[in-house]
Design an enzyme around this catalytic site. Structure first.
Site, PDB file in Angstrom:
ATOM      1  N   THR A 120      44.794 -27.133  17.394  1.00 58.69           N
ATOM      2  CA  THR A 120      43.354 -27.100  17.132  1.00 58.69           C
ATOM      3  C   THR A 120      43.129 -26.541  15.727  1.00 58.69           C
ATOM      4  O   THR A 120      43.757 -25.555  15.325  1.00 58.69           O
ATOM      5  CB  THR A 120      42.640 -26.245  18.200  1.00 58.69           C
ATOM      6  OG1 THR A 120      42.623 -26.985  19.431  1.00 58.69           O
ATOM      7  CG2 THR A 120      41.198 -25.933  17.807  1.00 58.69           C
ATOM      8  N   LEU A 121      42.259 -27.208  14.986  1.00 59.89           N
ATOM      9  CA  LEU A 121      41.942 -26.800  13.616  1.00 59.89           C
ATOM     10  C   LEU A 121      40.565 -26.145  13.615  1.00 59.89           C
ATOM     11  O   LEU A 121      39.637 -26.661  14.250  1.00 59.89           O
ATOM     12  CB  LEU A 121      41.911 -28.034  12.705  1.00 59.89           C
ATOM     13  CG  LEU A 121      43.106 -28.990  12.818  1.00 59.89           C
ATOM     14  CD1 LEU A 121      42.824 -30.293  12.075  1.00 59.89           C
ATOM     15  CD2 LEU A 121      44.348 -28.315  12.255  1.00 59.89           C
ATOM     16  N   GLU A 122      40.438 -25.037  12.923  1.00 62.37           N
ATOM     17  CA  GLU A 122      39.132 -24.351  12.823  1.00 62.37           C
ATOM     18  C   GLU A 122      38.590 -24.666  11.437  1.00 62.37           C
ATOM     19  O   GLU A 122      38.887 -23.977  10.469  1.00 62.37           O
ATOM     20  CB  GLU A 122      39.330 -22.852  13.019  1.00 62.37           C
ATOM     21  CG  GLU A 122      40.016 -22.485  14.340  1.00 62.37           C
ATOM     22  CD  GLU A 122      41.351 -21.764  14.151  1.00 62.37           C
ATOM     23  OE1 GLU A 122      41.694 -21.418  13.012  1.00 62.37           O
ATOM     24  OE2 GLU A 122      42.063 -21.561  15.144  1.00 62.37           O
ATOM     25  N   GLN A 139      49.843 -28.965   6.974  1.00 60.39           N
ATOM     26  CA  GLN A 139      51.300 -29.094   7.037  1.00 60.39           C
ATOM     27  C   GLN A 139      51.859 -28.031   7.966  1.00 60.39           C
ATOM     28  O   GLN A 139      51.294 -26.943   8.094  1.00 60.39           O
ATOM     29  CB  GLN A 139      51.916 -28.977   5.646  1.00 60.39           C
ATOM     30  CG  GLN A 139      51.503 -27.739   4.884  1.00 60.39           C
ATOM     31  CD  GLN A 139      51.938 -27.781   3.429  1.00 60.39           C
ATOM     32  OE1 GLN A 139      53.037 -28.221   3.132  1.00 60.39           O
ATOM     33  NE2 GLN A 139      51.076 -27.306   2.531  1.00 60.39           N
TER      34      GLN A 139
HETATM   35  N1  LIG Z   1      45.029 -22.962  14.273  1.00 65.75           N
HETATM   36  C1  LIG Z   1      45.813 -22.891  15.334  1.00 65.75           C
HETATM   37  C2  LIG Z   1      46.676 -21.788  15.499  1.00 65.75           C
HETATM   38  C3  LIG Z   1      47.457 -21.739  16.650  1.00 65.75           C
HETATM   39  N2  LIG Z   1      47.384 -22.742  17.555  1.00 65.75           N
HETATM   40  C4  LIG Z   1      48.206 -22.697  18.763  1.00 65.75           C
HETATM   41  C5  LIG Z   1      49.662 -22.365  18.475  1.00 65.75           C
HETATM   42  C6  LIG Z   1      49.870 -21.026  19.081  1.00 65.75           C
HETATM   43  O1  LIG Z   1      51.156 -20.945  19.649  1.00 65.75           O
HETATM   44  C7  LIG Z   1      48.769 -20.918  20.119  1.00 65.75           C
HETATM   45  C8  LIG Z   1      48.315 -19.517  20.368  1.00 65.75           C
HETATM   46  O2  LIG Z   1      47.948 -18.933  19.155  1.00 65.75           O
HETATM   47  P1  LIG Z   1      47.670 -17.367  19.064  1.00 65.75           P
HETATM   48  O3  LIG Z   1      48.822 -16.623  19.692  1.00 65.75           O
HETATM   49  O4  LIG Z   1      47.286 -17.038  17.669  1.00 65.75           O
HETATM   50  O5  LIG Z   1      46.371 -17.301  19.983  1.00 65.75           O
HETATM   51  P2  LIG Z   1      45.873 -16.219  21.022  1.00 65.75           P
HETATM   52  O6  LIG Z   1      46.650 -14.939  20.838  1.00 65.75           O
HETATM   53  O7  LIG Z   1      44.411 -16.159  20.934  1.00 65.75           O
HETATM   54  O8  LIG Z   1      46.276 -16.942  22.377  1.00 65.75           O
HETATM   55  P3  LIG Z   1      47.383 -16.520  23.478  1.00 65.75           P
HETATM   56  O9  LIG Z   1      46.816 -15.336  24.175  1.00 65.75           O
HETATM   57  O10 LIG Z   1      47.533 -17.742  24.335  1.00 65.75           O
HETATM   58  O11 LIG Z   1      48.644 -16.195  22.683  1.00 65.75           O
HETATM   59  O12 LIG Z   1      47.693 -21.697  19.608  1.00 65.75           O
HETATM   60  C9  LIG Z   1      46.545 -23.825  17.367  1.00 65.75           C
HETATM   61  O13 LIG Z   1      46.480 -24.745  18.187  1.00 65.75           O
HETATM   62  N3  LIG Z   1      45.754 -23.864  16.259  1.00 65.75           N
END
Ligand SMILES: Nc1ccn([C@H]2C[C@H](O)[C@@H](COP(=O)(O)OP(=O)(O)OP(=O)(O)O)O2)c(=O)n1
Length: 178
Positions: A120-122, A139
């Site tokens: 997912t992209l923010e 990338q």
């Molecule tokens: N821009 C991003 C960054 C990460 N991810 C995916 C890859 C990571 O393996 C997963 C979880 O990322 P984080 O550990 O940063 O997220 P959280 O800590 O909020 O979630 P969790 O509690 O599931 O670890 O999300 C994503 O899809 N898009």
């Protein structure tokens, strides 16, 4: 240590890195270019609440593109589904997207060993800019991990973002207890 292009290919051959679809022309010297998937999403509510489940609505990027505007957070998704079983994957922007004023992640670029999904992209933009499904958007770079891993991301009970999807996924912060 960051994997080189040849090393990324070797890991793909071993199956420790999966990128689908894969195209060797997307390999950079030490990275792999990923592309914008066809779905975007925005939050239904203007004011978000970190304790609550903030719902999103998805829409498809039209063939002739979609103009993003500053002041709105857009969730996008990579076209590529990835699995990373032995390295730490990081999602980074590209200089060419950065030069258009497009940020592709708000704060989270790091992935976890065991992450198996699209990314997912923010997305936020500095000025209005038209984007297209399939355009290069970021990338992936792969770091060597030091030490053994007790719980891979895809084995973690509380891994929030490991359900396979081709659409952007909203924040699941509401699942955290605080
Ligand atoms: N821009 C991003 C960054 C990460 N991810 C995916 C890859 C990571 O393996 C997963 C979880 O990322 P984080 O550990 O940063 O997220 P959280 O800590 O909020 O979630 P969790 O509690 O599931 O670890 O999300 C994503 O899809 N898009």
């Amino acid at each position: 240590m960051i994997l080189s292009d040849k090393r990324i290919l070797e890991e793909i051959e071993k199956g420790t890195i999966i990128i689908e679809p894969f195209d060797s022309s997307c390999l950079g010297t030490n990275s792999y270019d990923v592309h914008l998937g066809k779905y975007l999403a925005t939050y239904k509510s203007r004011v978000l609440d970190a304790k609550k489940h903030n719902e999103i609505e998805h829409f498809e990027i039209p063939k002739d593109g979609y103009v993003l505007h500053p002041g709105t957070l857009y969730l996008g998704v990579t076209l590529e589904y990835t699995e990373t079983h032995s390295h730490v994957p990081f999602l980074e922007g590209k200089s060419s997207t950065g030069r258009l004023g497009i940020d592709i992640h708000a704060t989270a670029g790091k992935g976890d060993v065991g992450f198996c999904n699209t990314w997912t992209l923010e997305i936020s933009v500095a000025q209005p800019v038209k984007i297209y499904a399939g355009m290069p958007i970021g990338q992936l770079i792969y770091f060597v991990v030091e030490g053994s891993i007790e719980t891979m991301y895809n084995r973690k009970d509380n891994a929030k973002y490991n359900n396979k999807t081709t659409k952007p996924v909203e924040s699941m912060m509401w699942k955290n207890v605080f």
